[in-house]
Write a protein that holds these residues in place. Sequence first.
Motif, PDB file in Angstrom:
ATOM      1  N   GLN A  25       0.780  -1.162   0.066  1.00 58.85           N
ATOM      2  CA  GLN A  25      -0.148   0.282  -0.373  1.00 58.85           C
ATOM      3  C   GLN A  25       1.434   1.578   0.059  1.00 58.85           C
ATOM      4  OE1 GLN A  25      -2.944   0.447   3.507  1.00 58.85           O
ATOM      5  NE2 GLN A  25      -1.959   2.084   3.729  1.00 58.85           N
ATOM      6  N   PRO A  26       0.829   2.261  -1.151  1.00 63.88           N
ATOM      7  CA  PRO A  26       1.362   2.913  -1.106  1.00 63.88           C
ATOM      8  C   PRO A  26       0.999   4.298  -0.345  1.00 63.88           C
ATOM      9  CG  PRO A  26       0.048   2.986  -2.645  1.00 63.88           C
ATOM     10  CD  PRO A  26       0.176   2.219  -2.199  1.00 63.88           C
ATOM     11  N   GLY A  27       2.181   4.952   0.261  1.00 61.67           N
ATOM     12  CA  GLY A  27       1.977   6.230   1.218  1.00 61.67           C
ATOM     13  C   GLY A  27       2.199   7.419   0.468  1.00 61.67           C
ATOM     14  N   GLU A  28       1.961   8.263   1.501  1.00 63.59           N
ATOM     15  CA  GLU A  28       1.979   9.948   1.089  1.00 63.59           C
ATOM     16  C   GLU A  28       2.583  10.462   1.889  1.00 63.59           C
ATOM     17  OE1 GLU A  28      -1.636  11.523   1.271  1.00 63.59           O
ATOM     18  OE2 GLU A  28      -3.080  10.362   0.140  1.00 63.59           O
ATOM     19  N   GLY A  29       3.255  11.458   0.721  1.00 59.94           N
ATOM     20  CA  GLY A  29       4.384  12.561   1.555  1.00 59.94           C
ATOM     21  C   GLY A  29       6.287  11.598   1.108  1.00 59.94           C
ATOM     22  N   PRO A  30       6.671  13.302   1.556  1.00 59.33           N
ATOM     23  CA  PRO A  30       8.777  12.749   1.719  1.00 59.33           C
ATOM     24  C   PRO A  30       8.162  11.153   2.656  1.00 59.33           C
ATOM     25  CG  PRO A  30       7.402  14.459   2.955  1.00 59.33           C
ATOM     26  CD  PRO A  30       6.807  14.339   2.340  1.00 59.33           C
ATOM     27  N   PRO A  31       9.967  10.989   2.163  1.00 59.72           N
ATOM     28  CA  PRO A  31      10.108   9.850   2.732  1.00 59.72           C
ATOM     29  C   PRO A  31      10.616  10.325   4.537  1.00 59.72           C
ATOM     30  CG  PRO A  31      11.747  10.049   1.204  1.00 59.72           C
ATOM     31  CD  PRO A  31      10.241  10.870   0.755  1.00 59.72           C
ATOM     32  N   VAL A  32      10.673   8.974   5.477  1.00 61.18           N
ATOM     33  CA  VAL A  32      11.398   8.647   6.775  1.00 61.18           C
ATOM     34  C   VAL A  32      12.380   8.865   6.840  1.00 61.18           C
ATOM     35  CG1 VAL A  32      11.935   7.521   8.945  1.00 61.18           C
ATOM     36  CG2 VAL A  32       9.574   6.707   7.534  1.00 61.18           C
ATOM     37  N   PRO A  33      12.775  10.705   7.362  1.00 61.91           N
ATOM     38  CA  PRO A  33      14.097  10.953   6.891  1.00 61.91           C
ATOM     39  C   PRO A  33      14.856  10.514   8.250  1.00 61.91           C
ATOM     40  CG  PRO A  33      12.593  12.603   8.455  1.00 61.91           C
ATOM     41  CD  PRO A  33      12.230  11.405   8.157  1.00 61.91           C
ATOM     42  N   GLN A  34      16.304  10.795   8.048  1.00 60.53           N
ATOM     43  CA  GLN A  34      17.511   9.906   9.181  1.00 60.53           C
ATOM     44  C   GLN A  34      16.965  10.187  10.397  1.00 60.53           C
ATOM     45  OE1 GLN A  34      19.778   7.973   9.239  1.00 60.53           O
ATOM     46  NE2 GLN A  34      20.421   7.976   6.389  1.00 60.53           N
ATOM     47  N   ASN A  35      17.207   9.620  11.639  1.00 61.34           N
ATOM     48  CA  ASN A  35      16.880  10.335  12.970  1.00 61.34           C
ATOM     49  C   ASN A  35      15.952  10.028  13.148  1.00 61.34           C
ATOM     50  OD1 ASN A  35      20.383   9.095  13.558  1.00 61.34           O
ATOM     51  ND2 ASN A  35      21.189  11.697  12.666  1.00 61.34           N
ATOM     52  N   ALA A  36      14.535   9.820  12.009  1.00 62.91           N
ATOM     53  CA  ALA A  36      13.752  10.376  13.175  1.00 62.91           C
ATOM     54  C   ALA A  36      13.465   9.314  13.891  1.00 62.91           C
ATOM     55  CB  ALA A  36      12.387   9.936  12.022  1.00 62.91           C
ATOM     56  N   SER A  37      11.719   9.645  14.404  1.00 61.02           N
ATOM     57  CA  SER A  37      10.456   8.421  15.417  1.00 61.02           C
ATOM     58  C   SER A  37       9.555   8.374  14.324  1.00 61.02           C
ATOM     59  CB  SER A  37      10.540   9.515  16.661  1.00 61.02           C
ATOM     60  OG  SER A  37      11.612   9.712  17.406  1.00 61.02           O
ATOM     61  N   VAL A  38       9.042   7.073  14.669  1.00 58.85           N
ATOM     62  CA  VAL A  38       8.640   6.172  13.829  1.00 58.85           C
ATOM     63  C   VAL A  38       7.384   6.042  14.448  1.00 58.85           C
ATOM     64  CG1 VAL A  38       7.963   4.928  12.300  1.00 58.85           C
ATOM     65  CG2 VAL A  38      10.231   5.816  11.958  1.00 58.85           C
ATOM     66  N   ILE A  39       6.138   5.924  14.109  1.00 57.07           N
ATOM     67  CA  ILE A  39       5.354   4.906  15.501  1.00 57.07           C
ATOM     68  C   ILE A  39       4.789   3.881  13.427  1.00 57.07           C
ATOM     69  CG2 ILE A  39       2.886   5.484  15.919  1.00 57.07           C
ATOM     70  CD1 ILE A  39       3.546   8.173  15.942  1.00 57.07           C
ATOM     71  N   MET A  40       5.167   2.661  14.229  1.00 57.77           N
ATOM     72  CA  MET A  40       4.474   1.810  13.179  1.00 57.77           C
ATOM     73  C   MET A  40       4.079   0.416  13.330  1.00 57.77           C
ATOM     74  SD  MET A  40       8.251   0.974  12.039  1.00 57.77           S
ATOM     75  CE  MET A  40       9.503   0.152  12.599  1.00 57.77           C
ATOM     76  N   TYR A  41       3.129  -0.096  13.186  1.00 61.78           N
ATOM     77  CA  TYR A  41       2.898  -1.826  12.952  1.00 61.78           C
ATOM     78  C   TYR A  41       4.047  -2.755  12.345  1.00 61.78           C
ATOM     79  CZ  TYR A  41      -1.564  -0.400  15.705  1.00 61.78           C
ATOM     80  OH  TYR A  41      -2.803  -0.010  16.627  1.00 61.78           O
ATOM     81  N   TYR A  42       4.562  -3.613  13.208  1.00 57.72           N
ATOM     82  CA  TYR A  42       5.426  -4.296  12.181  1.00 57.72           C
ATOM     83  C   TYR A  42       5.739  -5.485  13.383  1.00 57.72           C
ATOM     84  CZ  TYR A  42       9.013  -4.072  16.148  1.00 57.72           C
ATOM     85  OH  TYR A  42       9.653  -4.220  17.590  1.00 57.72           O
ATOM     86  N   SER A  43       6.327  -6.407  11.711  1.00 61.53           N
ATOM     87  CA  SER A  43       5.516  -8.105  12.418  1.00 61.53           C
ATOM     88  C   SER A  43       7.100  -8.643  11.855  1.00 61.53           C
ATOM     89  CB  SER A  43       4.694  -8.940  12.258  1.00 61.53           C
ATOM     90  OG  SER A  43       3.427  -7.926  12.924  1.00 61.53           O
ATOM     91  N   GLY A  44       8.583  -9.531  12.459  1.00 57.72           N
ATOM     92  CA  GLY A  44       8.781 -10.710  11.809  1.00 57.72           C
ATOM     93  C   GLY A  44       9.285 -11.720  11.349  1.00 57.72           C
ATOM     94  N   TYR A  45       9.857 -12.318  10.633  1.00 60.75           N
ATOM     95  CA  TYR A  45       8.976 -13.823  10.561  1.00 60.75           C
ATOM     96  C   TYR A  45      10.007 -14.720   9.781  1.00 60.75           C
ATOM     97  CZ  TYR A  45       4.067 -12.116  10.070  1.00 60.75           C
ATOM     98  OH  TYR A  45       2.700 -11.529  10.320  1.00 60.75           O
TER      99      TYR A  45
END
Length: 305
Positions: A25-45
């Motif tokens: 699913q594509p997003g909008e706006g500029p990509p995440v910058p260096q050293n940003a703080s990210v709010i995300m859901y993630y899962s590792g398999y």
Amino acid sequence: SPFEQLSRQMYDILGDGGILKEVVQPGEGPPVPQNASVIMYYSGYLEYSNQPFESTAHLQYPPLMKLGRDVTLAGLELGLLTMKKGEFSRFLLQPQYAYGEMGCPPFIPAAAAILYEVHILDYLDSGQVDEFIAMSSEEQSSVPLSTLVEVINTLRSFGNRFFNQSRYDHAKDRYKQAITLLRNRASQNGPDKEKIQVALLPLYLNLSFAELRLENPQKALKYGKKALEIDSANTKALFRCGQAYHELREFESAQDCLITAQSKKPFDSDINNLLKKVALAYKDGLDKEKDMYSKMFRELRSSEQ
């Protein structure tokens, strides 16, 4: 194998085959910058596993994770830097970008490829905040005011995130940090001073609200009054003061604030409902006071007879 099949629909983001990406699913706006703080859901398999070895998908409020500190897996961090707000993507990481040849026993075997599914809800450019706070007072004063305002807005966004998660102490700390940075710059005159006051107003309002949620009405009143010093006609500030006075059981003062707020927003349900509540509490207090004096008067007359 499953990962081999999946890799056919992914693209190589570095060119060495170490990190493959598929945008679901594509997003909008500029990509995440260096050293940003990210709010995300993630899962590792792991390959051949339907259950993630780590996940935040079950959390109501996913954590705010700073790149380089909370996100330390090289492949995941590099992948995040290609993502935009709202984007959902999959990343297939080879061992050199994941847990290496040693793995991470007992959960990650040696030389394991890892699949991450990531949905970015939002991010904040905390790198800019970190750089500004690391400066000396003199350096901070020489930075353009527009840069300071960007830092303040990011801190306020952090505070709002914490507030929405009911982490009011954390929210309060961010608001107060932003206020301190602005007040350190408050010696400026002319247009800069006006811009600083504009930036301070929502911080005082948010801080007042946070103190109310922390059941500190005296502090909430203090910050509500500071907001009124900047804008005496601000309905939110009048409402916050009304709320604080109500909690302090100073009903007459609460009525004064709320009636003034109501005159500016006559159809605001929050103002009207609290005004009714205050009026009833005020009347109840007067009735009790009247009964108390009546009882005292009767006892006095009885003792005189």
